[in-house]
Design an enzyme around this catalytic site. Structure first.
Site, PDB file in Angstrom:
ATOM      1  N   GLU A  23     -29.053  -1.360  32.965  1.00  0.00           N
ATOM      2  CA  GLU A  23     -29.067  -2.423  31.922  1.00  0.00           C
ATOM      3  C   GLU A  23     -30.561  -2.912  31.672  1.00  0.00           C
ATOM      4  O   GLU A  23     -30.827  -3.866  31.357  1.00  0.00           O
ATOM      5  CB  GLU A  23     -28.315  -3.594  32.083  1.00  0.00           C
ATOM      6  CG  GLU A  23     -26.754  -3.232  32.279  1.00  0.00           C
ATOM      7  CD  GLU A  23     -25.775  -4.376  32.657  1.00  0.00           C
ATOM      8  OE1 GLU A  23     -24.989  -4.688  32.026  1.00  0.00           O
ATOM      9  OE2 GLU A  23     -26.181  -5.160  33.768  1.00  0.00           O
TER      10      GLU A  23
HETATM   11  C1  ACM Z   1     -23.859  -2.796  36.623  1.00  0.00           C
HETATM   12  O1  ACM Z   1     -22.682  -3.157  36.497  1.00  0.00           O
HETATM   13  N1  ACM Z   1     -24.666  -3.428  35.653  1.00  0.00           N
HETATM   14  C2  ACM Z   1     -24.213  -1.789  37.329  1.00  0.00           C
END
Ligand code: ACM
Length: 506
Positions: free
Chosen positions: A310
């Site tokens: 992310e």
């Molecule tokens: C994640 O769930 N951001 C790895």
């Protein structure tokens, strides 16, 4: 002959034969063998049955009703064991882990049926996958050393052998780093929702690692980079870019009544993807090198996880540049890098980097290709599909804890998926399975336990048991799972009594 899957065992063993008869376990039972697993067995029987078997002297020969633990070269694989129960019980392990798992099997068989006893059985057992993990996010909410030990006890009893600790994120930094002391001085007391934070001193961390090792769990520390790094900027503003406030983040913060991230100030919301370390500054790599070196020094296990998920505030080019360097910093420190699957977008990641796939069981977009790139780079994959293994998803729409963005995951959904069927890679590229517990909604250890148990037992069976065997299916599993209730209650595990499961009271 009774079929093996009628035994109250989770995970299902590789092979078992049940014979007529039961062996009583009493206060006169003696435990032979100098393995630490002998002490674990005695303590667990005492908690469950209220009496303490005694340790036999080395010179004593086994009597009926005794339990013998011994290492056996003839058992082929690491972590494998056999259990023979007749007049006495014998657990033979390929190694200490095997003895520990044999003890867990014996404890699951122990029942109060007009006195405590175990059935006459022959169990020959070994794991399907070498990597059987669980992740605990200690950032969004912090858990003390004692709480982490409780978590280790409960999960290792299901033959899980990896504890991934998510130690750093936007809301806080949880591990003492001597070369960058402001990380814990300025960025550890915060957590999500304005709750109190905390951090592990180096001695605390070593204590967790040693305790995990005593339960045959390898700790995988995660330092999440280059995103999920707002907290670094609270301590060292020059290492981190200004927050990127995309529309989704702003809308989510508004609808939930949560704050937006402000550079240099503690962040207590649940938003993701707004932070990044400064990728074109050399000082960033001095920082990463120092942190990785100090973490490597206190981590005996082979892995350091560098995150990579992310990083929405980063250009692809910058992201690739960063993770190519960061994975090499880990290999230069003598460790194997682990990274979330997004890191596989970068062509030149260090060879041997292990990818952790957290896309869906039916992959979307570029996720499968990113995961496959780890294999092209001679690495392997840990499977954590979010719609099957994420322990922070709700069990049902109205469950009070948890999130829903990946799926609603009831116990059956946590059980019915196949790790080698998600991605188009060779079966032997799959190192194993890991079930992550993100802690946005888990403020206490009780919350953690309710989200983790019983679903983690489903992941344990997916990771340990043969892909196909009599009983390796939902109807058998739910019965065997229900039979864990008395043991879990004796251990003080506050599991969610999911309505799908026929919970037993004996
Ligand atoms: C994640 O769930 N951001 C790895």
């Amino acid at each position: 002959m009774v079929l093996p899957h009628s035994l109250p065992l989770v995970p299902l063993p590789a092979a078992a034969v049940v014979r007529e008869g039961r062996m009583p376990i009493t206060a006169a039972t003696r435990v032979h063998g100098d393995s630490p697993a002998a002490g674990i067995l005695i303590d667990a029987v005492a908690r469950r049955a209220g009496f303490r078997p005694v340790r036999a002297e080395a010179s004593e020969t086994p009597q009926p009703g005794d339990v013998v633990l011994r290492l056996e070269d003839a058992i082929p694989a690491s972590e494998a064991y056999s259990l023979r129960v007749g007049e006495h019980a014998q657990i033979s392990g390929a190694d200490e882990a095997g003895l520990f798992y044999g003890v867990q099997t014996l404890l699951q068989l122990l029942r109060d049926d007009e006195g405590w006893s175990v059935p006459h059985v022959d169990v020959d057992d070994a794991p399907r996958f070498p990597h059987r993990g669980v992740m605990l996010d200690v950032v969004r909410h912090f858990f003390s050393v004692a709480e982490v030990k409780t978590f280790i006890d409960a999960t290792s009893a299901l033959k899980l052998n990896r504890l991934h600790l998510h130690l750093t994120d936007d809301q806080g930094w949880r591990l003492q780093i001597d070369s960058w002391p402001r990380l814990t001085e300025l960025s550890s007391s915060s957590a999500a929702d304005g709750d109190p934070g905390g951090f592990y001193t180096k001695d605390d961390y070593r204590e967790i690692v040693a305790y995990a090792a005593s339960r045959h769990m390898v700790v995988i520390p995660e330092i999440d980079l280059p995103g999920h790094t707002h907290a670094i900027g609270v301590a060292y503003p020059d290492l981190v870019e200004a927050p990127v406030l995309n529309d989704g983040l702003v809308q989510q913060a508004e609808s939930m009544g949560q704050p937006l991230p402000v550079a240099g100030e503690v962040y207590t919301g649940w938003g993701v993807g707004h932070s990044s370390v400064r990728i074109r500054e050399e000082r960033t790599y001095d920082f990463v090198r120092d942190v990785v070196r100090e973490v490597a020094e206190m981590t005996p296990g082979p892995y350091i996880h560098i995150g990579g998920d992310e990083s929405l505030g980063t250009t692809q080019e910058d992201f690739d540049h960063f993770v190519e360097r960061a994975t090499r910093i880990v290999t230069d420190a003598g460790k194997i890098p682990v990274a979330w699957h997004e890191v596989g977008a970068a062509e030149d990641i260090a060879e041997g980097t292990v990818g952790q796939y957290w896309g869906l069981t039916v992959p979307r977009g570029t996720h499968a290709a990113e995961a496959a790139h780890f294999v092209e780079r001679r690495g392997s994959l840990i499977m954590s599909p979010a719609d099957a293994t994420y322990l922070d998803m709700k069990y049902s729409e109205d469950f009070p804890l948890g999130l829903t963005w990946a799926a609603i995951i009831d116990v059956r959904r946590a059980y019915e998926w196949e790790p080698t069927a998600v991605l188009d890679v060779a079966d032997d590229a799959i190192l194993g399975v890991e079930a992550p517990l993100w802690s946005e909604t888990a403020r206490t250890l009780e919350d953690v336990e309710r989200l983790v148990f019983p679903r983690v037992a489903a992941e344990a069976e997916v990771a340990w048991s043969p892909r196909e065997a009599p009983g390796r299916e939902w109807e058998s599993f739910r019965g065997r799972l229900g039979a864990q209730a008395p043991l879990w209650k004796a251990e003080g595990i506050r599991f969610h009594p999911a309505a799908e499961i026929p919970w037993s009271d004996r």
